[in-house]
Design a protein around this motif. Structure first.
Motif, PDB file in Angstrom:
ATOM      1  N   ASN A 233       0.836  -1.203   0.000  1.00 43.34           N
ATOM      2  CA  ASN A 233       0.000   0.000   0.000  1.00 43.34           C
ATOM      3  C   ASN A 233       0.868   1.249   0.000  1.00 43.34           C
ATOM      4  OD1 ASN A 233       0.659   0.632   2.834  1.00 43.34           O
ATOM      5  ND2 ASN A 233      -0.587  -1.186   3.296  1.00 43.34           N
ATOM      6  N   ASP A 234       0.228   2.417   0.144  1.00 42.06           N
ATOM      7  CA  ASP A 234       0.935   3.692   0.068  1.00 42.06           C
ATOM      8  C   ASP A 234       1.441   4.180   1.422  1.00 42.06           C
ATOM      9  OD1 ASP A 234       0.531   3.854  -2.654  1.00 42.06           O
ATOM     10  OD2 ASP A 234      -1.401   4.895  -2.433  1.00 42.06           O
ATOM     11  N   ASN A 235       1.385   3.317   2.457  1.00 39.73           N
ATOM     12  CA  ASN A 235       1.837   3.717   3.784  1.00 39.73           C
ATOM     13  C   ASN A 235       3.356   3.549   3.880  1.00 39.73           C
ATOM     14  OD1 ASN A 235       2.066   4.451   6.433  1.00 39.73           O
ATOM     15  ND2 ASN A 235       1.094   2.590   7.265  1.00 39.73           N
ATOM     16  N   SER A 237       7.337   5.984   3.183  1.00 44.19           N
ATOM     17  CA  SER A 237       8.027   7.211   2.797  1.00 44.19           C
ATOM     18  C   SER A 237       9.487   6.881   2.564  1.00 44.19           C
ATOM     19  CB  SER A 237       7.896   8.288   3.891  1.00 44.19           C
ATOM     20  OG  SER A 237       8.494   7.858   5.102  1.00 44.19           O
ATOM     21  N   ASN A 249       2.288  -2.684   6.161  1.00 43.24           N
ATOM     22  CA  ASN A 249       2.819  -2.712   4.806  1.00 43.24           C
ATOM     23  C   ASN A 249       3.942  -3.744   4.694  1.00 43.24           C
ATOM     24  OD1 ASN A 249       3.073  -2.021   2.158  1.00 43.24           O
ATOM     25  ND2 ASN A 249       3.526   0.149   2.521  1.00 43.24           N
TER      26      ASN A 249
END
Length: 382
Positions: A233-235, A237, A249
């Protein structure tokens, strides 16, 4: 009554007066059965010690606690034989008393593992009464303590470092340093064992230039493999060239990542959950996965490598202790964040400046795990 020959005191090197210290002397003549030492304070010329000892050996032992560190004294010796004959007091000899200096390798523990072929060693020296260090020397020994190299004498106390070059990988050495203060106090670190383990870049990653005369061009080829990956997922950085993912994630390398020979894998991380696998890898030539988690056993914390496949042992675990001083504060309390994840720091300032490296090695059908810390210098976000 005969007069015996006057003894001659040997040179006296500086010593720590809290311990017994033996002063030797030379004497020729009848066998002595007793000797006397008279010691004066060199500043006041007051007698601070006057004692006889029954002994045939040509020495006099000062009991610990007789003198004061940081002071200078002068001693004279007189001898006696069994017939009551005595000598005159010898000529005085100066000696100095100092507290034993601190002298050791900085940031170096016995049996430490160093990940470099060229270790830089730095000495720490401190003396309570400010006795200067006159010279010092570094030594490198093989596994059997045979001298392999030395630095030669060094004289600059502002630069107490030395680098030994070309140490062999997967080898065991001993390091040692000795020194002498201005007034002759000898210091010695003793033998410190070190293990050398570093990654050797394989030759197949070197670039190879190929000439193509048919079209007048040159191509570059290497053994570098392009590895594919995906994230659930987009979680996540990216900071300081590293990926930071949430607990929900997973990062999966799904293409081109295949190892079939002896190898080492380096997993670098900062915050990791307890009792939960944070890394999995398919074992060569099998469908099974090994994994790593952190587990508390007693008062210590261990990285645990679970290997479900082994050529001779089958399933087994490899335990590597996390250096306690690197994950605890000065009171010994574990450093943890609000989610009970260990903070992997080689310090107590709570800054993300250090990375924990989990080194997985595979050799002759068996796995091994080593854990150590490395400092990061990159501070900019990417």
């Amino acid at each position: 009554m005969a007069i015996l020959n006057t003894p001659l005191i040997h040179p006296i090197y500086a010593f720590d007066p809290q311990y017994n210290y033996s002063v030797s002397f030379t004497y020729t003549g009848n066998q002595t059965v007793r000797n006397r030492a008279v010691v004066l304070d060199n500043d006041t010329y007051q007698t601070v010690y006057d004692s006889e000892q029954d002994r045939m050996r040509l020495d006099h032992v000062f009991p610990g606690g007789t003198f004061v560190p940081g002071k200078t004294y002068q001693v004279r010796i007189q001898v006696f034989d069994a017939y009551g004959n005595e000598s005159a007091l010898s000529a005085p000899v100066l000696f100095y008393c100092f507290t034993t200096p601190e002298f050791y390798f900085e940031d170096m523990q016995d049996a430490a593992t160093l990940h470099t072929a060229n270790p830089k060693l730095t000495l720490h020296y401190f003396q309570s009464e400010h006795e200067p260090l006159q010279d010092f020397q570094f030594y490198l020994y093989d596994y059997d303590k045979s001298l392999a190299a030395s630095s030669g004498h060094k004289y600059d106390p502002a630069d107490m470092s030395h680098t030994f070059y070309g140490l062999k990988n997967e080898s065991e050495y001993y390091i040692r340093a000795t020194g002498t203060t201005v007034h002759g106090f000898s210091v010695d670190t003793g033998y410190i064992k070190i293990n050398i383990q570093y990654f050797v870049m394989p030759a197949n990653v070197l670039f190879e230039a190929k000439n193509h005369p048919e079209n007048g061009s040159i191509s570059l080829e290497s053994g570098v493999i392009d590895i594919g990956y995906e994230i659930d997922n987009d979680n996540y950085s990216i900071k300081n060239s590293e990926l930071i993912i949430g607990s929900d994630n997973t990062l999966t390398y799904n293409a081109g990542f295949k190892i079939t020979d002896e190898f080492k894998v380096f997993v670098k991380a900062r915050k990791l959950p307890l009792n939960s696998a944070f890394f999995k890898m398919r074992c060569p030539e099998t469908g099974n996965y090994l994994d790593i988690h952190i587990e508390k056993l007693g008062k210590a914390y261990y990285g645990v490598l679970h290997v479900p496949y082994g050529k001779t042992l089958g399933a087994y675990h490899v335990f590597a202790e996390l250096p306690q001083s690197y994950i605890a504060d000065t009171q010994g309390f574990l450093l943890a964040d609000t989610e009970n994840n260990l903070i992997m720091l080689a310090g107590t300032d709570y800054q993300d400046l250090y990375t924990t490296v989990f080194e997985i090695s595979y050799k002759k059908g068996l796995y091994d795990l080593h854990i150590y810390y490395e400092a990061d210098t990159v501070t900019e976000d990417i």
